[in-house]
Design a protein around this motif. Structure first.
Motif, PDB file in Angstrom:
ATOM      1  N   UNK A   1       0.849  -1.185   0.000  1.00 31.02           N
ATOM      2  CA  UNK A   1       0.000   0.000   0.000  1.00 31.02           C
ATOM      3  C   UNK A   1       0.892   1.246   0.000  1.00 31.02           C
ATOM      4  N   UNK A   2       0.869   1.990  -1.073  1.00 33.11           N
ATOM      5  CA  UNK A   2       1.684   3.189  -1.166  1.00 33.11           C
ATOM      6  C   UNK A   2       0.863   4.391  -0.715  1.00 33.11           C
ATOM      7  N   UNK A   3       1.451   5.197   0.144  1.00 27.89           N
ATOM      8  CA  UNK A   3       0.783   6.400   0.624  1.00 27.89           C
ATOM      9  C   UNK A   3       0.851   7.463  -0.459  1.00 27.89           C
ATOM     10  N   UNK A   4      -0.296   8.103  -0.798  1.00 29.66           N
ATOM     11  CA  UNK A   4      -0.228   9.188  -1.778  1.00 29.66           C
ATOM     12  C   UNK A   4       0.643  10.327  -1.241  1.00 29.66           C
ATOM     13  N   UNK A   5       1.400  10.935  -2.119  1.00 25.77           N
ATOM     14  CA  UNK A   5       2.313  11.998  -1.715  1.00 25.77           C
ATOM     15  C   UNK A   5       1.827  13.339  -2.249  1.00 25.77           C
ATOM     16  N   UNK A   6       2.146  14.375  -1.507  1.00 27.45           N
ATOM     17  CA  UNK A   6       1.833  15.728  -1.946  1.00 27.45           C
ATOM     18  C   UNK A   6       2.850  16.161  -2.990  1.00 27.45           C
ATOM     19  N   UNK A   7       2.429  17.059  -3.866  1.00 26.87           N
ATOM     20  CA  UNK A   7       3.321  17.542  -4.918  1.00 26.87           C
ATOM     21  C   UNK A   7       3.319  19.057  -4.955  1.00 26.87           C
ATOM     22  N   UNK A   8       4.408  19.610  -5.479  1.00 26.64           N
ATOM     23  CA  UNK A   8       4.536  21.054  -5.651  1.00 26.64           C
ATOM     24  C   UNK A   8       3.336  21.568  -6.448  1.00 26.64           C
ATOM     25  N   UNK A   9       2.783  22.689  -6.003  1.00 28.74           N
ATOM     26  CA  UNK A   9       1.627  23.288  -6.675  1.00 28.74           C
ATOM     27  C   UNK A   9       0.301  22.926  -6.038  1.00 28.74           C
ATOM     28  N   UNK A  10       0.269  21.815  -5.287  1.00 28.30           N
ATOM     29  CA  UNK A  10      -0.953  21.432  -4.589  1.00 28.30           C
ATOM     30  C   UNK A  10      -1.185  22.356  -3.400  1.00 28.30           C
ATOM     31  N   UNK A  11      -2.437  22.428  -2.960  1.00 26.66           N
ATOM     32  CA  UNK A  11      -2.745  23.127  -1.713  1.00 26.66           C
ATOM     33  C   UNK A  11      -2.421  22.181  -0.563  1.00 26.66           C
ATOM     34  N   UNK A  12      -1.675  22.684   0.403  1.00 27.79           N
ATOM     35  CA  UNK A  12      -1.317  21.868   1.575  1.00 27.79           C
ATOM     36  C   UNK A  12      -2.575  21.629   2.406  1.00 27.79           C
ATOM     37  N   UNK A  13      -2.823  20.381   2.810  1.00 26.89           N
ATOM     38  CA  UNK A  13      -3.976  20.124   3.679  1.00 26.89           C
ATOM     39  C   UNK A  13      -3.808  20.864   5.007  1.00 26.89           C
ATOM     40  N   UNK A  14      -4.856  21.568   5.437  1.00 26.86           N
ATOM     41  CA  UNK A  14      -4.780  22.283   6.707  1.00 26.86           C
ATOM     42  C   UNK A  14      -4.756  21.265   7.843  1.00 26.86           C
ATOM     43  N   UNK A  15      -4.244  21.682   8.965  1.00 23.10           N
ATOM     44  CA  UNK A  15      -4.238  20.840  10.162  1.00 23.10           C
ATOM     45  C   UNK A  15      -4.303  21.735  11.375  1.00 23.10           C
ATOM     46  N   UNK A  16      -4.769  21.148  12.467  1.00 23.83           N
ATOM     47  CA  UNK A  16      -4.674  21.778  13.781  1.00 23.83           C
ATOM     48  C   UNK A  16      -4.213  20.686  14.730  1.00 23.83           C
ATOM     49  N   UNK A  17      -3.031  20.892  15.324  1.00 22.19           N
ATOM     50  CA  UNK A  17      -2.428  19.892  16.202  1.00 22.19           C
ATOM     51  C   UNK A  17      -1.963  20.568  17.482  1.00 22.19           C
ATOM     52  N   UNK A  18      -1.905  19.815  18.594  1.00 21.43           N
ATOM     53  CA  UNK A  18      -1.393  20.402  19.836  1.00 21.43           C
ATOM     54  C   UNK A  18       0.122  20.578  19.784  1.00 21.43           C
ATOM     55  N   UNK A  19       0.588  21.702  20.345  1.00 18.63           N
ATOM     56  CA  UNK A  19       2.027  21.907  20.454  1.00 18.63           C
ATOM     57  C   UNK A  19       2.542  21.253  21.728  1.00 18.63           C
ATOM     58  N   UNK A  20       3.806  21.493  22.058  1.00 17.23           N
ATOM     59  CA  UNK A  20       4.428  20.857  23.220  1.00 17.23           C
ATOM     60  C   UNK A  20       3.746  21.233  24.531  1.00 17.23           C
ATOM     61  N   UNK A  21       3.025  22.352  24.543  1.00 24.52           N
ATOM     62  CA  UNK A  21       2.289  22.771  25.743  1.00 24.52           C
ATOM     63  C   UNK A  21       0.809  22.405  25.667  1.00 24.52           C
ATOM     64  N   UNK A  22       0.414  21.683  24.600  1.00 24.37           N
ATOM     65  CA  UNK A  22      -0.979  21.270  24.442  1.00 24.37           C
ATOM     66  C   UNK A  22      -1.857  22.311  23.776  1.00 24.37           C
TER      67      UNK A  22
END
Length: 166
Positions: A1-22
């Protein structure tokens, strides 16, 4: 199973993740604060390669910021481990936690990789540059930790000070 990869020119998927302080940190927050953002993905805090790469980014941070580029590191480590890693090495940019690997998978940075000749599932050391409009101007997978920041800085046209002889 190959993971799809992002490519130059694509829109980066947004994310919201906790930092080291949560505290939740989103890609949009980072773009708003810096304009351009280097998002680098590393397998595990406190390991030799990941420490080298992270400390190298910290060493280049002033020059990158002066060029209008922010930096954020993402790993599957828990915020508590990221906090220890940050404090031990004096890291001043955000380190984000993705324990369920949702963002890592969306960005193509978690999947099959070769480890000592065997195919395993894991975090793929990767680096991305996200422009202010959210598009990718760089997407590199399977990067080497040592020397990576210097190579990336050259690609971005950022002059770094020569490393001190030690």
């Amino acid at each position: 199973m190959t993971t799809p990869r992002l490519e130059v020119g694509q829109t980066a998927p947004d994310f919201t993740l906790p930092d080291a302080d949560g505290n939740p940190t989103s890609l949009q927050d980072l773009l708003t604060a810096h304009g351009r953002v280097v998002v680098y993905v590393y397998p595990a805090a406190m390991t030799p390669g990941c420490t080298t790469e992270t400390v190298d980014f910290e060493g280049a941070l002033q020059e990158l910021r002066e060029a209008g580029i922010g930096v954020v590191g993402v790993s599957p480590d828990a915020p508590e481990k990221l906090q220890r890693f940050r404090d031990k090495h004096g890291i001043t940019f955000p380190l984000l936690s993705d324990p369920d690997k949702t963002m890592l998978t969306e960005w193509g940075a978690f999947g099959e990789k070769k480890n000592y000749g065997k195919t395993v599932m894991g975090v793929i050391r990767s680096t991305f540059v996200v422009e202010s409009d959210g598009t990718l101007s760089l997407a590199r997978y399977n990067v080497r930790a040592k020397g990576h920041v210097a190579m990336l800085s050259k690609l971005l046209g950022v002059d770094l000070p020569e490393p001190a002889e030690g």
